[in-house]
Design an enzyme around this catalytic site. Sequence first.
Site, PDB file in Angstrom:
ATOM      1  N   GLN A 107       0.825  -1.211   0.000  1.00 13.15           N
ATOM      2  CA  GLN A 107       0.000   0.000   0.000  1.00 13.15           C
ATOM      3  C   GLN A 107       0.864   1.268   0.000  1.00 13.15           C
ATOM      4  O   GLN A 107       0.612   2.193  -0.767  1.00 13.15           O
ATOM      5  CB  GLN A 107      -0.937   0.002   1.222  1.00 13.15           C
ATOM      6  N   ILE A 126      13.474 -10.108   1.814  1.00 11.00           N
ATOM      7  CA  ILE A 126      14.391  -9.407   2.723  1.00 11.00           C
ATOM      8  C   ILE A 126      14.970 -10.356   3.793  1.00 11.00           C
ATOM      9  O   ILE A 126      15.961 -10.039   4.441  1.00 11.00           O
ATOM     10  CB  ILE A 126      13.725  -8.158   3.359  1.00 11.00           C
ATOM     11  N   TYR A 130       2.241  -7.455  16.346  1.00 12.02           N
ATOM     12  CA  TYR A 130       2.675  -6.357  15.465  1.00 12.02           C
ATOM     13  C   TYR A 130       3.217  -5.194  16.302  1.00 12.02           C
ATOM     14  O   TYR A 130       4.310  -4.673  16.030  1.00 12.02           O
ATOM     15  CB  TYR A 130       1.461  -5.924  14.647  1.00 12.02           C
ATOM     16  N   LYS A 138       6.982  -3.588  16.469  1.00  9.36           N
ATOM     17  CA  LYS A 138       7.257  -2.179  16.154  1.00  9.36           C
ATOM     18  C   LYS A 138       7.967  -1.484  17.327  1.00  9.36           C
ATOM     19  O   LYS A 138       8.884  -0.699  17.115  1.00  9.36           O
ATOM     20  CB  LYS A 138       5.963  -1.445  15.793  1.00  9.36           C
TER      21      LYS A 138
HETATM   22  P1  NAD Z   1       1.591  -3.929   2.766  1.00 10.58           P
HETATM   23  O1  NAD Z   1       1.236  -5.205   3.422  1.00 10.58           O
HETATM   24  O2  NAD Z   1       0.598  -3.269   1.880  1.00 10.58           O
HETATM   25  O3  NAD Z   1       2.927  -4.131   1.917  1.00 10.58           O
HETATM   26  C1  NAD Z   1       4.019  -4.870   2.382  1.00 10.58           C
HETATM   27  C2  NAD Z   1       4.782  -5.383   1.168  1.00 10.58           C
HETATM   28  O4  NAD Z   1       5.891  -6.150   1.654  1.00 10.58           O
HETATM   29  C3  NAD Z   1       3.936  -6.320   0.278  1.00 10.58           C
HETATM   30  O5  NAD Z   1       3.978  -5.901  -1.068  1.00 10.58           O
HETATM   31  C4  NAD Z   1       4.592  -7.680   0.465  1.00 10.58           C
HETATM   32  O6  NAD Z   1       4.561  -8.471  -0.721  1.00 10.58           O
HETATM   33  C5  NAD Z   1       6.010  -7.277   0.822  1.00 10.58           C
HETATM   34  N1  NAD Z   1       6.720  -8.337   1.541  1.00 10.58           N
HETATM   35  C6  NAD Z   1       6.217  -9.223   2.426  1.00 10.58           C
HETATM   36  N2  NAD Z   1       7.170 -10.066   2.836  1.00 10.58           N
HETATM   37  C7  NAD Z   1       8.316  -9.680   2.206  1.00 10.58           C
HETATM   38  C8  NAD Z   1       9.636 -10.171   2.224  1.00 10.58           C
HETATM   39  N3  NAD Z   1       9.988 -11.232   2.960  1.00 10.58           N
HETATM   40  N4  NAD Z   1      10.568  -9.554   1.472  1.00 10.58           N
HETATM   41  C9  NAD Z   1      10.223  -8.483   0.689  1.00 10.58           C
HETATM   42  N5  NAD Z   1       8.974  -7.999   0.615  1.00 10.58           N
HETATM   43  C10 NAD Z   1       8.040  -8.587   1.374  1.00 10.58           C
HETATM   44  O7  NAD Z   1       2.078  -2.933   3.907  1.00 10.58           O
HETATM   45  P2  NAD Z   1       2.067  -1.333   3.886  1.00 10.58           P
HETATM   46  O8  NAD Z   1       0.744  -0.887   4.361  1.00 10.58           O
HETATM   47  O9  NAD Z   1       2.621  -0.823   2.623  1.00 10.58           O
HETATM   48  O10 NAD Z   1       3.083  -1.065   5.094  1.00 10.58           O
HETATM   49  C11 NAD Z   1       4.454  -0.874   4.891  1.00 10.58           C
HETATM   50  C12 NAD Z   1       5.104  -0.619   6.245  1.00 10.58           C
HETATM   51  O11 NAD Z   1       4.477   0.506   6.868  1.00 10.58           O
HETATM   52  C13 NAD Z   1       4.982  -1.772   7.241  1.00 10.58           C
HETATM   53  O12 NAD Z   1       6.145  -1.828   8.027  1.00 10.58           O
HETATM   54  C14 NAD Z   1       3.819  -1.368   8.093  1.00 10.58           C
HETATM   55  O13 NAD Z   1       3.903  -1.919   9.368  1.00 10.58           O
HETATM   56  C15 NAD Z   1       3.998   0.130   8.154  1.00 10.58           C
HETATM   57  N6  NAD Z   1       2.737   0.817   8.468  1.00 10.58           N
HETATM   58  C16 NAD Z   1       1.709   0.821   7.588  1.00 10.58           C
HETATM   59  C17 NAD Z   1       0.513   1.467   7.928  1.00 10.58           C
HETATM   60  C18 NAD Z   1      -0.657   1.499   6.989  1.00 10.58           C
HETATM   61  O14 NAD Z   1      -1.741   1.987   7.385  1.00 10.58           O
HETATM   62  N7  NAD Z   1      -0.525   1.033   5.751  1.00 10.58           N
HETATM   63  C19 NAD Z   1       0.401   2.112   9.163  1.00 10.58           C
HETATM   64  C20 NAD Z   1       1.468   2.054  10.063  1.00 10.58           C
HETATM   65  C21 NAD Z   1       2.648   1.424   9.685  1.00 10.58           C
HETATM   66  C1  AKB Z   2      -2.670  -1.606  10.842  1.00 12.74           C
HETATM   67  O1  AKB Z   2      -3.880  -1.370  11.025  1.00 12.74           O
HETATM   68  O2  AKB Z   2      -2.102  -2.657  11.172  1.00 12.74           O
HETATM   69  C2  AKB Z   2      -1.840  -0.512  10.235  1.00 12.74           C
HETATM   70  C3  AKB Z   2      -1.205   0.298  11.295  1.00 12.74           C
HETATM   71  C4  AKB Z   2      -1.947   1.412  11.915  1.00 12.74           C
HETATM   72  O3  AKB Z   2      -0.084   0.052  11.664  1.00 12.74           O
HETATM   73  N1  AKB Z   2      -2.651   0.262   9.352  1.00 12.74           N
END
Ligand code: NAD
Ligand code: AKB
Length: 316
Positions: free
Chosen positions: A12, A53, A142, A146
């Site tokens: 995302q 990764i 989670y 974090k």
């Molecule tokens: P997401 O799940 O949409 O995307 C994660 C991506 O990582 C996916 O495309 C997946 O294929 C890839 N992935 C999974 N395992 C992998 C691996 N072993 N090696 C390489 N790639 C791999 O997540 P996102 O929403 O884009 O979130 C990205 C980061 O931001 C995360 O650390 C998440 O915790 C953090 N985050 C997101 C939100 C949110 O609302 N989207 C909020 C707080 C924190």
């Molecule tokens: C989740 O809901 O897990 C994420 C976040 C707030 O870290 N969108």
Amino acid sequence: MKKILIVGASGQIGTELVLELRRRFGEENVIASDVKDEPSDLLRNGIYEKLDILDNEAYLSLLEKYKVTEVYLLAALLSATAEKHPDFAWKLNMEGLFNVLNSAKEGKIQKVFWPSSIAVFGPNTPRENTPQYCVMDPSTVYGLSKLAGERWCEYYFKKHGVDVRSIRYPGLISYGSLPGGGTTDYAVDIFYHAKAGKDYTCFLKKDTELPMMFMSDAIKATIDLMEVPKEKVIIRSSYNIAGMSFTPEKIYAQIIKSVPNFKISYSPDFRQEIADSWPKSIDDSEARNHWGWSPEHDLKSLTNNMLEGVDPSKLF
Ligand code: NAD
Ligand code: AKB
């Protein structure tokens, strides 16, 4: 010369971050990578590499191949998925971070971005205007990963001089790519249903208030933090940032101003308990004071952008 590697680029955040970084720094200088075999269509305008990764050798050889200077590490399991796969969530969320921090410690890259989350907070955290420093007792796998990650980032900065920068994102709302298994995902799904003319069943109670943000603000915050001079990055664990806070009931009320026939019902599931342990709103004074953070979008502009941008055929 800046060479950026995004790990977890197909998700995302990654999808939109890659596009913006390519726009600013050139397509040839931003390498998208993900565990998925193929890039999404949106990412076909530049270099894509398949990378797990957890495979440190493969990661190090990509750094070498492209002479990478900065890594944005986005690969992780999010809150709801992590509760279903706790062992793997801990492994991915922690080992991925160590591989990247160690590569910086060894001087192979100069800068790291790693996202934290409002999930670092827990049931004993003050829930209104949650401060940067307060009780942090996360109750999800989670959140544990974090909070531990934040402590390791600060440790690597202090002990090894690693230039690591981090933000505690709230729930992020976007239409470029579907969300990946979080508790805040309802606030994205709801727009796909509204635009498709379908009723929506929300998995949180109608009065569950959570901090949220439109993706373009999150991308701006991320790149701003990565581009400010080192001295301005005073917090090396992770910065609180805030956009807006709303409940399912409030976002529904905003959507029906444009889609009057849209219907919602509520059927809370296991994600309710997660949401109940998180803050309702965030105090982001430190980010504002240290590096000039301020958001552009409110609930009204987020709703208008989402209703215009979502393509229901991606979900249905
Ligand atoms: P997401 O799940 O949409 O995307 C994660 C991506 O990582 C996916 O495309 C997946 O294929 C890839 N992935 C999974 N395992 C992998 C691996 N072993 N090696 C390489 N790639 C791999 O997540 P996102 O929403 O884009 O979130 C990205 C980061 O931001 C995360 O650390 C998440 O915790 C953090 N985050 C997101 C939100 C949110 O609302 N989207 C909020 C707080 C924190
Ligand atoms: C989740 O809901 O897990 C994420 C976040 C707030 O870290 N969108």
